[in-house]
Design an enzyme around this catalytic site. Structure first.
Site, PDB file in Angstrom:
ATOM      1  N   CYS A 246       0.840  -1.192   0.000  1.00 53.56           N
ATOM      2  CA  CYS A 246       0.000   0.000   0.000  1.00 53.56           C
ATOM      3  C   CYS A 246       0.881   1.250   0.000  1.00 53.56           C
ATOM      4  O   CYS A 246       1.670   1.464   0.929  1.00 53.56           O
ATOM      5  CB  CYS A 246      -0.917  -0.006   1.217  1.00 53.56           C
ATOM      6  SG  CYS A 246      -2.060   1.392   1.273  1.00 53.56           S
ATOM      7  N   LYS A 247       0.734   2.068  -1.033  1.00 51.88           N
ATOM      8  CA  LYS A 247       1.500   3.320  -1.094  1.00 51.88           C
ATOM      9  C   LYS A 247       0.942   4.371  -0.135  1.00 51.88           C
ATOM     10  O   LYS A 247       1.672   5.278   0.262  1.00 51.88           O
ATOM     11  CB  LYS A 247       1.479   3.859  -2.527  1.00 51.88           C
ATOM     12  CG  LYS A 247       2.195   2.965  -3.525  1.00 51.88           C
ATOM     13  CD  LYS A 247       2.167   3.567  -4.912  1.00 51.88           C
ATOM     14  CE  LYS A 247       2.890   2.678  -5.901  1.00 51.88           C
ATOM     15  NZ  LYS A 247       2.853   3.249  -7.281  1.00 51.88           N
TER      16      LYS A 247
END
Length: 417
Positions: free
Chosen positions: A161-162
């Protein structure tokens, strides 16, 4: 002169070297970097910074500008619900960022200080083979994937997850899901509050001026924000502009959050992870590409078969059109087709005798005609007869060259008349 020639030969020998150089093998080495512990490891991602800025903006405008303008019954209710949603999101978000999702064997080694060893693809095709990671140099479980961003093996890997700047795995997936759900609920409640304020501003603005500090404000065009601790005066246009910008930002966030939330609800119902879903989609795409590669050959084969079928249909003997179906005695068409000559003979035989309206005397010629008509009707064609009987009937019809004299004394031929 000798030294120059020697140097030239040495250079030529270096150019003619056939052994592989060490530089060429570097292309097969995967560059490595220091593994990341969690989402707080430096440097931060751009999306991570955007998430924190948006969260602080929503908290400021919700608790400082819009909720204090609500009438007393709804003010405390929305303080409680929106505060709960924002608080749960903050705790779950921090937990999802802080938890290290690495596999237990990787966390037991505690090798986050230095860089990982180089991975040579000429030796191993994949990083993890036979439940062994050649970068982390540990035995891993069946649902472990080596994340290229975090550079470590993550147990029950879902995705990187960025927005969290961290991997989402089995250890922090629940915190991630709660963070997404609470953020979606909080944004929906904030949109409802702003919509109510926008409508009441034009319908009945006095409903929004329930705080006692508005008694000191002389005009209705002046509004107070950041009540009750630090009231600040602002214009109605400024309040509406902030409300409009906040609603646009809320709808943008809702589009992302609800799409992500519905997708993970779907994965939970199917018992899949994001990584499993991506692998299934790639397998479907590969099968569809294989089908597209094979389909042109199948189409060509089917087209050839259809062309051959059409050509066989078109290549019927042309004599069928020339042949005719003989009908006699009004009993239907024959079951078999006969040559044209036989059919013409049969048609001539089956024609009924034409009635002569003129008066004839009892002459030999009239008697001959009557005998011929009687013989032709007695030799009429019957469709139920066999092929041999039909041929015999035809031959018998064709083999009557003469007629009998009515007196029975002599045999007359047509030439005698």
């Amino acid at each position: 002169m000798m030294s120059a020639a020697t140097n030239l030969n040495i250079l030529r020998g270096q150019l003619r070297r056939t052994a592989p150089m060490r530089v060429s093998s570097r292309n097969d080495l995967v560059p490595t970097k220091t593994p990341r512990v969690n989402g707080w490891t430096w440097p931060p991602q751009v999306f991570q910074v955007i998430v924190w800025l948006v969260y602080n903006y929503f908290a400021i405008v919700a608790f400082g500008m819009f909720i204090p303008l609500l009438p007393p019954p709804w003010k405390h209710v929305l303080y409680a619900f929106i505060g709960l949603a924002f608080g749960v999101h903050l705790l779950s978000h921090v937990a999802a960022v802080t938890i290290d999702p690495a596999d237990a064997s990787v966390r037991a080694k505690k090798t986050y200080a230095g860089p990982m060893p180089l991975f040579d693809r000429t030796v191993q095709a994949h990083v993890i083979q036979d439940s062994h990671c050649y970068l982390c140099d540990v035995k891993v479980g069946p649902k472990v994937k080596h994340c290229s961003v975090c550079n470590k093996c993550v147990s029950d890997f879902d995705h990187h997850c960025k927005w969290l700047n961290n991997c989402v795995g089995g250890r922090n997936y629940r915190c991630f899901f709660v963070a997404v759900s609470s953020a979606a609920v909080g944004v929906v409640l904030l949109v409802a509050v702003i919509t109510f304020i926008f409508i009441q501003h034009y319908v009945d603005p006095n409903v929004l001026r329930s705080d006692p500090r508005f008694h000191s404000v002389l005009t209705n065009n002046t509004w107070l924000v950041f009540l009750p601790s630090a009231p600040v005066k602002t214009s109605a246009a400024g309040l509406l502009i902030v409300a409009f910008a906040t609603v646009i930002l809320c709808f943008t966030c809702l589009l992302l959050l609800w799409h992500l939330l519905c997708f993970h609800f779907y994965l939970l119902c199917k018992g899949l992870s994001t990584f499993d879903y991506i692998k299934l989609q790639r397998q479907k795409e590969a099968r569809s590409r294989d089908a597209e590669v094979e389909s042109p050959h199948g189409i060509q084969i089917s087209s050839k078969v259809s062309q051959n079928h059409l050509s066989s249909m078109d290549c019927e003997p042309t004599q069928i059109h020339g042949s005719s179906t003989c009908k006699t005695d009004n009993k239907g068409s024959l079951s078999s087709r006969l040559p044209d000559s036989i059919c013409r003979e049969l048609e001539n035989i089956d024609k009924p005798p034409e009635k002569d309206t003129t008066f004839h005397h009892d002459t030999p010629n009239s008697t001959k005609k009557e005998n011929k008509s009687d013989m032709s009707t007695s030799r009429s064609w019957k469709p139920g007869m066999g092929a041999d009987m039909q041929s015999e009937s035809i031959r018998s019809v064709e083999s009557v060259p003469d007629v009998q004299d009515p007196l029975g004394s002599s045999v007359m031929t047509p030439d005698d008349t």
